[in-house]
Design a protein around this motif. Structure first.
Motif, PDB file in Angstrom:
ATOM      1  N   TYR A  95       0.783  -1.201   0.390  1.00 55.94           N
ATOM      2  CA  TYR A  95      -0.073  -0.265   0.047  1.00 55.94           C
ATOM      3  C   TYR A  95       0.896   1.431  -0.153  1.00 55.94           C
ATOM      4  N   LEU A  96       1.506   1.532   0.849  1.00 54.95           N
ATOM      5  CA  LEU A  96       2.468   2.370   0.461  1.00 54.95           C
ATOM      6  C   LEU A  96       3.504   2.618  -0.667  1.00 54.95           C
ATOM      7  N   VAL A  97       4.029   1.715  -0.478  1.00 55.62           N
ATOM      8  CA  VAL A  97       4.636   2.273  -2.326  1.00 55.62           C
ATOM      9  C   VAL A  97       3.543   2.350  -3.869  1.00 55.62           C
ATOM     10  N   GLY A  98       2.351   2.341  -3.764  1.00 48.32           N
ATOM     11  CA  GLY A  98       1.242   1.781  -4.375  1.00 48.32           C
ATOM     12  C   GLY A  98       0.964   3.661  -3.997  1.00 48.32           C
ATOM     13  N   VAL A  99       1.356   4.065  -2.785  1.00 45.10           N
ATOM     14  CA  VAL A  99       0.914   5.457  -2.637  1.00 45.10           C
ATOM     15  C   VAL A  99       1.779   6.667  -3.680  1.00 45.10           C
ATOM     16  N   ALA A 100       3.415   5.502  -3.272  1.00 44.20           N
ATOM     17  CA  ALA A 100       4.456   7.009  -3.209  1.00 44.20           C
ATOM     18  C   ALA A 100       4.362   6.468  -4.856  1.00 44.20           C
ATOM     19  N   ASP A 101       4.159   5.454  -5.791  1.00 49.37           N
ATOM     20  CA  ASP A 101       3.995   5.168  -7.518  1.00 49.37           C
ATOM     21  C   ASP A 101       3.096   6.162  -7.518  1.00 49.37           C
ATOM     22  N   ASP A 102       1.492   6.216  -7.306  1.00 49.89           N
ATOM     23  CA  ASP A 102       0.601   7.132  -8.106  1.00 49.89           C
ATOM     24  C   ASP A 102       1.119   8.464  -7.550  1.00 49.89           C
ATOM     25  N   TYR A 103       1.452   9.307  -6.359  1.00 51.46           N
ATOM     26  CA  TYR A 103       2.313  10.574  -6.652  1.00 51.46           C
ATOM     27  C   TYR A 103       3.715  10.514  -7.305  1.00 51.46           C
ATOM     28  N   LEU A 104       4.529   9.717  -7.629  1.00 53.54           N
ATOM     29  CA  LEU A 104       5.650   9.772  -8.566  1.00 53.54           C
ATOM     30  C   LEU A 104       4.315   9.860 -10.520  1.00 53.54           C
ATOM     31  N   VAL A 105       3.410   9.610 -10.335  1.00 55.02           N
ATOM     32  CA  VAL A 105       3.384   9.943 -11.574  1.00 55.02           C
ATOM     33  C   VAL A 105       2.527  10.307 -12.304  1.00 55.02           C
ATOM     34  N   THR A 106       1.298  10.672 -11.172  1.00 53.99           N
ATOM     35  CA  THR A 106       0.147  11.284 -11.087  1.00 53.99           C
ATOM     36  C   THR A 106       0.711  13.227 -11.440  1.00 53.99           C
ATOM     37  N   ASN A 107       1.966  13.245 -10.729  1.00 51.14           N
ATOM     38  CA  ASN A 107       2.339  14.697 -11.076  1.00 51.14           C
ATOM     39  C   ASN A 107       3.792  14.700 -11.685  1.00 51.14           C
ATOM     40  N   ARG A 108       3.835  13.315 -13.287  1.00 57.51           N
ATOM     41  CA  ARG A 108       4.240  13.168 -14.394  1.00 57.51           C
ATOM     42  C   ARG A 108       5.569  13.763 -13.441  1.00 57.51           C
ATOM     43  N   ILE A 109       6.108  13.315 -12.496  1.00 59.97           N
ATOM     44  CA  ILE A 109       7.718  12.841 -12.093  1.00 59.97           C
ATOM     45  C   ILE A 109       8.461  11.825 -13.179  1.00 59.97           C
ATOM     46  N   LEU A 110       7.746  10.673 -12.878  1.00 60.99           N
ATOM     47  CA  LEU A 110       8.359   9.702 -13.970  1.00 60.99           C
ATOM     48  C   LEU A 110       6.844   9.360 -14.806  1.00 60.99           C
ATOM     49  N   ASP A 111       7.181   8.506 -15.346  1.00 59.70           N
ATOM     50  CA  ASP A 111       6.384   7.903 -16.375  1.00 59.70           C
ATOM     51  C   ASP A 111       6.004   6.064 -15.893  1.00 59.70           C
ATOM     52  N   SER A 112       5.357   5.379 -16.118  1.00 66.32           N
ATOM     53  CA  SER A 112       5.150   4.404 -15.906  1.00 66.32           C
ATOM     54  C   SER A 112       5.926   3.102 -16.029  1.00 66.32           C
ATOM     55  N   ALA A 113       6.348   3.618 -17.132  1.00 74.97           N
ATOM     56  CA  ALA A 113       7.202   2.972 -18.164  1.00 74.97           C
ATOM     57  C   ALA A 113       8.495   2.818 -16.876  1.00 74.97           C
ATOM     58  N   THR A 114       8.781   4.336 -17.107  1.00 78.11           N
ATOM     59  CA  THR A 114       9.578   4.311 -16.066  1.00 78.11           C
ATOM     60  C   THR A 114       9.686   4.011 -14.853  1.00 78.11           C
ATOM     61  N   LEU A 115       9.069   4.392 -14.569  1.00 76.67           N
ATOM     62  CA  LEU A 115       9.069   3.864 -12.842  1.00 76.67           C
ATOM     63  C   LEU A 115       9.546   2.369 -12.677  1.00 76.67           C
ATOM     64  N   LYS A 116       8.608   1.068 -13.484  1.00 79.48           N
ATOM     65  CA  LYS A 116       8.342   0.242 -13.308  1.00 79.48           C
ATOM     66  C   LYS A 116       9.490  -0.562 -13.999  1.00 79.48           C
ATOM     67  N   ALA A 117      10.498   0.262 -15.050  1.00 82.38           N
ATOM     68  CA  ALA A 117      11.714  -0.630 -15.171  1.00 82.38           C
ATOM     69  C   ALA A 117      12.930  -0.769 -14.076  1.00 82.38           C
ATOM     70  N   GLY A 118      12.459  -0.105 -13.080  1.00 84.96           N
ATOM     71  CA  GLY A 118      13.543   0.067 -11.940  1.00 84.96           C
ATOM     72  C   GLY A 118      14.755   1.121 -11.875  1.00 84.96           C
ATOM     73  N   GLY A 119      15.548   0.623 -11.305  1.00 86.21           N
ATOM     74  CA  GLY A 119      16.747   1.794 -10.471  1.00 86.21           C
ATOM     75  C   GLY A 119      16.777   2.574 -10.113  1.00 86.21           C
ATOM     76  N   TRP A 120      15.513   3.216  -9.618  1.00 92.37           N
ATOM     77  CA  TRP A 120      14.895   4.213  -8.037  1.00 92.37           C
ATOM     78  C   TRP A 120      14.963   4.623  -7.181  1.00 92.37           C
ATOM     79  N   ARG A 121      16.112   4.541  -6.182  1.00 93.49           N
ATOM     80  CA  ARG A 121      15.691   4.703  -4.586  1.00 93.49           C
ATOM     81  C   ARG A 121      14.954   5.739  -4.321  1.00 93.49           C
ATOM     82  N   ILE A 122      13.514   5.315  -3.771  1.00 93.40           N
ATOM     83  CA  ILE A 122      12.432   6.303  -3.685  1.00 93.40           C
ATOM     84  C   ILE A 122      12.745   6.167  -2.032  1.00 93.40           C
ATOM     85  N   THR A 123      12.833   7.955  -1.383  1.00 92.48           N
ATOM     86  CA  THR A 123      12.858   8.162  -0.200  1.00 92.48           C
ATOM     87  C   THR A 123      11.009   8.650   0.214  1.00 92.48           C
TER      88      THR A 123
END
Length: 827
Positions: free
Chosen positions: A289-317
């Motif tokens: 659930y926490l990962v979902g909220v963080a991902d939703d914030y990154l994608v809806t604010n167009r910080i990362l697109d879904s494909a780039t985020l799901k491809a991995g390689g990110w450290r998200i605090t």
């Protein structure tokens, strides 16, 4: 005269004529010069393109196939929440992909695929023109270009990358067969749910091999390519679901247009509902659930697109506090889960769900969410869903809109204030509303003339339905959006009078942001959940790390209005309020309960100066996803916002604020609404009430004979049978060996000296209105600054028997209902 001589003469004449022209005209080039320059530039461009085409080789595939996991950290930047991001992909040959699937993708993404040469100049020009003319950001990339971007290049948006994409696309089209290109595209594209490639998508959405996909299923997977995560109809917002269905229809229409299917086949196609999302590994417990909220914030604010985020390689605090997150889960378990007995009550104690969120008012940081009991077992994030009406938790927005509108009330024509009086008669028709509406009050109680402050304390529907119309429904909606309710959620239509009583369906996180803005004196922050974004192993050729947006506050309300609303909401968690159970927190707090029609959801939203938290409760059929009534849950006849939601809120807030400095609200309410302004006669509370009534009977009416009570009558507690009063005790105290006390009701007690809770202002001195011909109250007589009202455990969970002196028999008791079918009369 020879031909050569004649030509020389003409040139000399032109030179002489040009010399005769004014200087400015002579400086301008002739059409021959312009044409020559244009042809020269064109030749140079063609030559340069030819050279680049020859010297630019096909690069090696990018490193996405060996992409790293994403690492999610708590706010301390050290403690790990989860690791995700391993690419889920299984390549398949074109022969295993059904023809209908290939045709659907071509119809959705590139209808000139079989004719173009890798690029589509007309499509690029058309997309650019549509973007410039305000028809939305559009791309003109062909399937070949998208394949090149996915397989050879990166997702970065630069002119250099786009230029290479065009060159490589032309070369790939010359060197590869169309079917080979299409297979490569389908094997590298992201479809959402962590699925890369058409085979993984078929498994993720329909649980089948790619070769088994039907025509409608193929069209839906093709539609997903435009917005993979947003168009997942199982998790999408209502607005995105509509967009996904429209894209599915667009794809099928394209298949007819291109001659792939007949109009009859198109007409016979029904939307293929996908299966529920399956949980990813490593996301069990609260992590998913926490990962979902963080991902939703990154994608809806167009910080990362879904494909780039799901491809991995990110450290998200993230902003999540581990102790607060654990406390939220613990509060739900102790205050609700332990009360449920699915084995004994399978019809009512199953499928019970909780949505919750906690936000810092001063910053907008999301410190905790509750999206479900275990992501591995329930891969839906209830904290983000936008399909549960919020009921009377919307009434503070009505009040804020009324105060800030500077409009007169329908009762006296004076500007609306917290002390404006309204008619609290149940089922009183709303005047001047856009649609007919006559909502009943809880248990059909009549309150007579009552102030907006008192009506908030008792959650009187008939009052706030009228007050919202007086404030102006468009202004109410505007106020709600400024405070943080998304403008596109259902139930926010000012053309419907019932909007005033909470037909809106924001998420628990959205609602927490609204109440955080009230706590922050009207300064609103959009809740945010990512504090820092980094690459796990930075290296050459990787994407640049995008900047995170600033989190500025916006003024949703002026301070005077926001503080006036807080002042009223403090009373709602007072001894006479529907949120009286929150008094157990033992520190200044403000909040509001909410219960919707048919008991489909129950809420408590509240805050202290430090923290705003919302808790919602509902039931949902896991197969059909239809909402089910809460009635009967844990053996209680009715579940209101003042029951389990308030208990969970109080337990959580008490845990996370334990040991911190007790802060009081620094309120500066507007002059027109400072307590105790009274619109009407004011007297001191009567001391000559009948012997059968408590001193607080006028404010807290009891339910009718045979009624079940609830938010409007018993402080929101569940409604079992009422034994004799007992000494104060925690709601979860045991009544005997192995027996857990059910949720209590508030009973009459005599105040006794006790260690005072943090000081609060005294109760208003005006006489509180008494409901017409109602039984005597069972409210406590304690006042702020003495003791919390006693809550008595009940030995049984059957509905309460008729109280002595009841004047309304069970046969005449009306259940809550609404005159407006578009919305409920939430309490």
């Amino acid at each position: 005269m020879t031909l050569s001589t004649r030509r020389s003469a003409r040139r000399a004449a032109r030179r002489e004529a040009r010399r005769a022209l004014p200087l400015l005209r002579r400086l301008l080039p002739t059409w021959r010069m312009c044409l020559g320059a244009l042809l020269g530039a064109l030749l140079i461009a063609v030559g340069a393109f030819a050279v680049l085409y020859v010297i630019v080789p096909l690069p090696d595939p990018n490193a996405q196939a060996v992409a790293q996991s994403n690492v999610y950290l708590y706010a301390d930047g050290v403690t790990e929440i989860a690791r995700t991001g391993t690419v889920n992909r299984t390549d398949v040959g074109i022969e295993r992909i059904p023809v209908s699937t290939r045709q659907a993708v071509v119809s959705a993404e590139d209808r000139t695929f079989y004719q173009n040469r890798g690029i589509d100049l007309k499509g690029m020009v058309r997309a650019g023109w549509n973007t410039l003319t305000g028809q939305g950001m559009q791309g003109g990339s062909t399937i070949t270009q998208q394949y090149v971007k996915n397989y050879y290049l990166t997702q970065s948006r630069t002119i250099e990358r786009k230029g290479r994409e065009l060159l490589i696309a032309l070369k790939v089209d010359q060197q590869r067969d169309k079917n080979e290109i299409l297979a490569g595209y389908l094997n590298t594209s992201y479809f959402g749910r962590g699925a890369y490639g058409i085979q993984s998508a078929a498994r993720a959405y329909y649980g089948v091999d790619v070769s088994e996909l039907t025509l409608p299923q193929s069209a839906y997977l093709a539609a997903l390519l435009q917005a993979p995560s947003a168009y997942d109809v199982k998790t999408a917002t209502p607005a995105n679901r509509e967009r996904a269905l429209a894209r599915w229809q667009y794809t099928l229409d394209g298949m007819v247009q291109l001659g792939f299917i007949s109009a009859t086949e198109r007409a016979d196609a029904a939307f293929p509902d996908p299966i529920d999302p399956q949980p990813a590994t490593g996301l069990a417990g609260q992590a998913g659930y926490l990962v979902g909220v963080a991902d939703d914030y990154l994608v809806t604010n167009r910080i990362l697109d879904s494909a780039t985020l799901k491809a991995g390689g990110w450290r998200i605090t993230t902003t999540f506090d581990q102790d607060k997150q654990d406390a939220f889960a613990r509060a739900v378990h102790e205050e609700l889960t332990d009360e449920l007995d699915p084995a004994a009550r399978p019809a009512t104690d199953t499928d019970v769900r909780v949505a919750g969120a906690s936000v810092e008012p001063a910053t907008g940081r999301v410190v905790a969410v509750y999206g479900g009991p275990d992501y591995a077992k329930q891969p839906y994030n209830d904290a983000l869903r936008q399909d549960n009406q919020i009921g009377s938790t919307f009434k503070p927005i009505d009040l804020a809109a009324g105060i800030s509108s500077h409009r007169g009330s329908s009762s006296d024509g004076l500007p609306i204030s917290t002390e404006t009086r309204y008619d609290g008669t149940s089922e009183r028709p709303v005047t001047d509303g856009p649609t007919p509406y006559a909502p009943p009050n809880e248990d059909d109680l009549d309150y007579g003339s009552i102030t907006l402050r008192q009506a908030m304390v008792k959650s009187v529907n008939s009052v706030y339905a009228q007050e919202g119309v007086d404030a102006g429904l468009a202004h109410v909606r505007e106020t709600a959006v400024r405070l943080g309710i998304p403008a596109d959620v259902p139930g926010m239509d000012p053309a419907n009078t019932s909007m005033t009583l909470g037909t809106a369906t924001p998420s628990a996180l959205d609602l927490a942001g609204v109440y955080a803005a009230l706590a922050n004196h009207g300064e609103a922050h959009r809740p945010w959940s990512v504090a820092k974004l980094e690459r796990v192993n930075p290296g050459p050729g990787q994407l640049d790390v995008p900047d995170l947006p600033d989190q500025p506050a916006t003024t949703a309300l002026d301070r005077g209005t926001a503080d006036a609303v807080t002042d009223v909401l403090r009373d709602a968690v007072g001894p006479h309020g529907t949120g009286a159970a929150a008094l157990d927190l033992g520190r200044p707090a403000a909040g509001k309960t909410g219960t919707t029609d048919a008991n489909l959801s129950a809420w408590f939203a509240g805050y202290t100066p430090e923290l705003a938290t919302t808790v919602g409760l509902f039931r949902e059929n896991p197969k059909t996803h239809a909402k089910e009534p809460l009635a009967g849950t844990a053996g209680y006849a009715r579940i209101n916002g003042g029951a389990f939601p308030t208990r969970i809120w109080t337990s959580y807030m008490g845990d996370v604020l334990d040991g911190t400095v007790v802060r009081s609200f620094d309120l500066q309410p507007t002059e027109a609404t400072k307590w105790p302004v009274v619109a009407g006669p004011s007297t001191t509370p009567s001391t000559t009430a009948p012997a059968s009534a408590s001193p607080s009977a006028a404010l807290a009416p009891s339910p009718p004979a045979g009624g079940t009570g609830g938010t409007g009558s018993t402080g929101g507690a569940p409604v079992p049978a009422a034994p004799a009063p007992t000494a104060p005790r925690r709601p979860t105290a045991t009544t005997g060996p192995g027996t857990t006390a059910p949720d209590p009701v508030i009973t009459i007690v005599t105040p006794e000296p006790a260690t005072p809770v943090p000081p609060t202002r005294p109760e208003p001195t005006q006489t509180q209105p008494s409901p017409t011909a109602r039984p005597t109250s069972t409210r406590p007589t304690t006042e702020p600054g003495t003791t919390s009202p006693t809550r008595t455990p009940e030995p049984t969970r059957s509905p309460a028997p008729p109280p002595t002196g009841a004047t309304k028999p069970p046969s005449t008791s009306r259940p809550p209902a609404t005159a407006d079918p578009a919305g409920p009369p939430p309490a």
